[in-house]
Design a protein around this motif. Sequence first.
Motif, PDB file in Angstrom:
ATOM      1  N   ALA A   1       0.825  -1.207   0.000  1.00 44.00           N
ATOM      2  CA  ALA A   1       0.000   0.000   0.000  1.00 44.00           C
ATOM      3  C   ALA A   1       0.862   1.262   0.000  1.00 44.00           C
ATOM      4  CB  ALA A   1      -0.937  -0.011   1.205  1.00 44.00           C
ATOM      5  N   VAL A   2       1.909   1.264   0.797  1.00 48.28           N
ATOM      6  CA  VAL A   2       2.792   2.438   0.855  1.00 48.28           C
ATOM      7  C   VAL A   2       3.532   2.611  -0.471  1.00 48.28           C
ATOM      8  CG1 VAL A   2       4.801   3.433   1.996  1.00 48.28           C
ATOM      9  CG2 VAL A   2       3.032   2.322   3.358  1.00 48.28           C
ATOM     10  N   LEU A   3       4.019   1.525  -1.040  1.00 48.01           N
ATOM     11  CA  LEU A   3       4.737   1.634  -2.317  1.00 48.01           C
ATOM     12  C   LEU A   3       3.807   2.105  -3.434  1.00 48.01           C
ATOM     13  CD1 LEU A   3       7.013  -1.543  -2.180  1.00 48.01           C
ATOM     14  CD2 LEU A   3       7.753   0.842  -2.046  1.00 48.01           C
ATOM     15  N   TYR A   4       2.600   1.556  -3.523  1.00 47.77           N
ATOM     16  CA  TYR A   4       1.662   1.982  -4.566  1.00 47.77           C
ATOM     17  C   TYR A   4       1.294   3.455  -4.426  1.00 47.77           C
ATOM     18  CZ  TYR A   4       0.598  -2.292  -7.162  1.00 47.77           C
ATOM     19  OH  TYR A   4       0.679  -3.384  -8.003  1.00 47.77           O
TER      20      TYR A   4
ATOM     21  N   ALA B   1      -0.550   2.670 -11.417  1.00 44.14           N
ATOM     22  CA  ALA B   1       0.603   1.886 -11.866  1.00 44.14           C
ATOM     23  C   ALA B   1       1.647   1.845 -10.746  1.00 44.14           C
ATOM     24  CB  ALA B   1       1.199   2.505 -13.122  1.00 44.14           C
ATOM     25  N   PHE B   2       2.303   0.715 -10.640  1.00 44.88           N
ATOM     26  CA  PHE B   2       3.349   0.595  -9.623  1.00 44.88           C
ATOM     27  C   PHE B   2       4.468   1.578  -9.960  1.00 44.88           C
ATOM     28  CE2 PHE B   2       6.892  -1.456  -7.363  1.00 44.88           C
ATOM     29  CZ  PHE B   2       6.262  -1.779  -6.160  1.00 44.88           C
ATOM     30  N   PRO B   3       4.947   2.351  -8.973  1.00 46.34           N
ATOM     31  CA  PRO B   3       5.925   3.413  -9.276  1.00 46.34           C
ATOM     32  C   PRO B   3       7.262   2.860  -9.748  1.00 46.34           C
ATOM     33  CG  PRO B   3       5.671   3.134  -6.911  1.00 46.34           C
ATOM     34  CD  PRO B   3       4.612   2.289  -7.546  1.00 46.34           C
ATOM     35  N   GLU B   4       7.845   3.527 -10.709  1.00 46.96           N
ATOM     36  CA  GLU B   4       9.197   3.187 -11.124  1.00 46.96           C
ATOM     37  C   GLU B   4      10.176   3.638 -10.046  1.00 46.96           C
ATOM     38  OE1 GLU B   4      10.194   4.725 -14.925  1.00 46.96           O
ATOM     39  OE2 GLU B   4       8.424   3.877 -15.935  1.00 46.96           O
ATOM     40  N   ASN B   5      11.277   2.940  -9.951  1.00 43.45           N
ATOM     41  CA  ASN B   5      12.330   3.281  -8.983  1.00 43.45           C
ATOM     42  C   ASN B   5      11.832   3.253  -7.536  1.00 43.45           C
ATOM     43  OD1 ASN B   5      14.121   3.796 -11.179  1.00 43.45           O
ATOM     44  ND2 ASN B   5      13.216   5.835 -11.393  1.00 43.45           N
TER      45      ASN B   5
ATOM     46  N   PRO C   1      16.498  -0.495  -3.262  1.00 38.44           N
ATOM     47  CA  PRO C   1      15.559  -0.455  -4.386  1.00 38.44           C
ATOM     48  C   PRO C   1      14.776  -1.764  -4.505  1.00 38.44           C
ATOM     49  CG  PRO C   1      17.745   0.310  -5.051  1.00 38.44           C
ATOM     50  CD  PRO C   1      17.899  -0.305  -3.693  1.00 38.44           C
ATOM     51  N   VAL C   2      13.507  -1.663  -4.828  1.00 35.95           N
ATOM     52  CA  VAL C   2      12.691  -2.867  -5.037  1.00 35.95           C
ATOM     53  C   VAL C   2      13.267  -3.710  -6.165  1.00 35.95           C
ATOM     54  CG1 VAL C   2      10.426  -3.662  -5.835  1.00 35.95           C
ATOM     55  CG2 VAL C   2      10.582  -1.890  -4.073  1.00 35.95           C
TER      56      VAL C   2
END
Length: 459
Positions: A77-80, A134-138, A158-159
């Motif tokens: 949730a935080v990453l999205y 969309a899932f964030p880049e970087n 980094p993911v």
Amino acid sequence: MDSQKTSAQVMTLPMCQWLGTERADDHLVAWSETREHRQRDFRRDVAALFARVSASLCSRWALCLEDNYSFAVALLAVLYSGKTPVLPGHFRQSLLTEQCDEFDALITDLPLQLNCPVLRFPFFADEMLLVLPAFPENASLILFTSGSTGKPQKIIKPVSCLERESQWLSAQWGAELAGSRFAATVAPHHMYGLSFAFMLPLSLGLPFATNSVQYHEQLRSLAAKIPLAFVSSPAFLKRLDATLAPVTLREVFSAGGPLESDTAQLVKETCGCPPTEIYGTTESGVIAFRQQTQPGEAWTLFDNVDLRHQADGTLSLISPIIPQPEGIALNDKIKLSPEGSRHFDLLGRKDRIVKIAEQRISLDEIEQRLRALDLLTDACVLTIEKQRRVSVAAVIVLSHTGDALLQAENRNVLFGQIRHALREWLSPVSLPRYWRIVPAIPLNQQGKRATAELQEMFL
């Protein structure tokens, strides 16, 4: 174990596809004795928490969650939301208060009270599924080193590096893990638990247990019902009960320190397979692995990872999952096998060196001198800062002799005798200034010293 053994290629999904239609609505994500979490639940829960996090102005969210499924929901949730998860590595309120400049808000399932916005599990998830962006880049998250020589150091991970690492692990063990479920004694708030108990099962689409395993009896009960992969540490594995009936696990992973050969044999006898030991660090991710077919088996580097001699005689780790192209130095003594080999021996930790009053101090040496005293059976030293002054602090476990002295006299007499004995070997600035007596040195879920708990003793 041969390096990078050949096995059927196993597909892993990147984090941006974990919630996608590649997995059916009834796909099992996580489970406990009382509940199963399916893919439809996972999507709904992440979307519901995403709505709350994205509506906030806070950008750095600390995750302090005991439930592993809740951790997965919160991290996604935080990453999205385009914000940054912060994994403090501990749940201790007093230290989180000191660490509050590292995060802006908190997500937790614990009764923590901090001076920042807090979102608490469990929460109500609306049945109307929001569409995630969309899932964030970087995308990246923040972890912390153990802080064994002082303040824990922040590591930005980094993911994409975590995903690449999962691909390595899947190439090595994915085929034999197929159809199994994951259980762990370690938490996903540290690098090893994050890689093996969180990233690996979710990348492979394998269910994971929401609760950590605390006892051998729990492990045996789980393994009797389902094919199980077990992620653990030397501290837990050496306590396995040889009197319990053995089970057969798909895989046993161990990290946090080398296993003693007799512990490795105990695991093989009680769990039906030899343990796979993992060597790595928070900064580097995974570096090497081994199985002890004989005592002191050499370690094997993962593909694309190299150890290179530098001009000053030190070794640097070169890996595509670290940002430094020149590599990083390791805090362990390593002996490489003959030229061209992908194997090496671990010879122990380098001294933990700190600088106090312009003097280089070895915390390891202080611990060794303390443990050699008749008054003590164990000791752990660390540095603390009070009123802008860095000092050595010691947490000690008394022997019968030490306890008798404490009962007959008092703490000042006890500590005075210890300091007097240490002066034969240590400089005045090396002598511990602060002391705590404990029945045993506390360990965390990773089987390592609970640095946060140790530091909290001196607040």
